[in-house]
Design a protein around this motif. Sequence first.
Motif, PDB file in Angstrom:
ATOM      1  N   ASP A 130       0.823  -1.217   0.000  1.00 38.84           N
ATOM      2  CA  ASP A 130       0.000   0.000   0.000  1.00 38.84           C
ATOM      3  C   ASP A 130       0.854   1.263   0.000  1.00 38.84           C
ATOM      4  O   ASP A 130       0.469   2.278   0.569  1.00 38.84           O
ATOM      5  CB  ASP A 130      -0.926   0.018   1.230  1.00 38.84           C
ATOM      6  N   GLY A 131       1.996   1.236  -0.649  1.00 37.55           N
ATOM      7  CA  GLY A 131       2.913   2.373  -0.619  1.00 37.55           C
ATOM      8  C   GLY A 131       2.357   3.654  -1.200  1.00 37.55           C
ATOM      9  O   GLY A 131       2.728   4.738  -0.800  1.00 37.55           O
ATOM     10  N   PHE A 132       1.449   3.547  -2.145  1.00 44.94           N
ATOM     11  CA  PHE A 132       0.898   4.738  -2.790  1.00 44.94           C
ATOM     12  C   PHE A 132      -0.489   5.105  -2.265  1.00 44.94           C
ATOM     13  O   PHE A 132      -1.171   5.936  -2.853  1.00 44.94           O
ATOM     14  CB  PHE A 132       0.839   4.538  -4.301  1.00 44.94           C
ATOM     15  N   SER A 133      -0.891   4.504  -1.178  1.00 44.15           N
ATOM     16  CA  SER A 133      -2.205   4.784  -0.596  1.00 44.15           C
ATOM     17  C   SER A 133      -2.234   6.202  -0.028  1.00 44.15           C
ATOM     18  O   SER A 133      -1.244   6.710   0.480  1.00 44.15           O
ATOM     19  CB  SER A 133      -2.501   3.785   0.520  1.00 44.15           C
ATOM     20  N   THR A 134      -3.386   6.857  -0.120  1.00 46.69           N
ATOM     21  CA  THR A 134      -3.528   8.213   0.415  1.00 46.69           C
ATOM     22  C   THR A 134      -4.516   8.265   1.577  1.00 46.69           C
ATOM     23  O   THR A 134      -5.004   9.334   1.918  1.00 46.69           O
ATOM     24  CB  THR A 134      -3.992   9.178  -0.693  1.00 46.69           C
ATOM     25  N   ASP A 135      -4.801   7.120   2.185  1.00 50.51           N
ATOM     26  CA  ASP A 135      -5.682   7.097   3.348  1.00 50.51           C
ATOM     27  C   ASP A 135      -4.998   7.796   4.518  1.00 50.51           C
ATOM     28  O   ASP A 135      -3.775   7.707   4.673  1.00 50.51           O
ATOM     29  CB  ASP A 135      -6.017   5.654   3.745  1.00 50.51           C
ATOM     30  N   PHE A 136      -5.805   8.453   5.346  1.00 54.06           N
ATOM     31  CA  PHE A 136      -5.238   9.168   6.477  1.00 54.06           C
ATOM     32  C   PHE A 136      -4.846   8.244   7.624  1.00 54.06           C
ATOM     33  O   PHE A 136      -4.052   8.615   8.472  1.00 54.06           O
ATOM     34  CB  PHE A 136      -6.197  10.249   6.986  1.00 54.06           C
TER      35      PHE A 136
END
Length: 166
Positions: A130-136
Motif C-alpha cells: 500500500d505504498g501509494f495509498s492516500t488514506d489518512f
Amino acid sequence: MFDLPAGMIGFGKYFVETVSTLAYVENNNLRYGSAAAYSIILFVYIVFVAFLFVRLLGADVVGDDEVRAIADQRKRQKAAAELAQLNRPQRDGKYWAGLIAGIVGMGFIILYCVLPFYWMVVSSLRLPSDGFSTDFLPNPASVENYIAVFAPQNMFGSALVNSLIV
C-alpha cells in the motif's frame, strides 16, 4: 550523515551505508513504507544521541551567566506585568481580530510542521503493497516495514554504527 560516505566511496561499497542512505535508497526504489520506517528510526536515534550528549556528557547548552540573566529578566518582566495590570488599556475589535489571526496563523504553522511527520508515521505503518495509498489512517495497520528494516540482509546494525561514527 549522508554525503560523507556516499560521496567518498559510493553506495553499496564496503558497507559504508548509514541509516539515512538506507532511507534514501528505499525511497528511490519507491518503497515508501520502509523508507518512512528508516526515517522514524533515524529521528528517534538522533533524539537519543542528543539526549545523551546533553544530559550524560554534561554539555553546557545554556551557560550559567545566561541562566542568571534569564532569571533577572523574568524578575523585571514580572514587575513590568504587575505595572501593566494597573495601567491596562481597553481592548477593541482590532485587538481581538489580531489575536484571532495570530492564533490561526500559528495553527497553520503547527500543522505545516506536524503533518509531514504524521504522514511518515502513517506510511511506515501501512502494508508494503500500500505504498501509494492516500488514506489518512493505515487500514490495516502493519509493522511489516519495521520487520523489513531489521532484517539481517539490510545490514541495519552496521548502518546504525556507521551513522554514529559519521
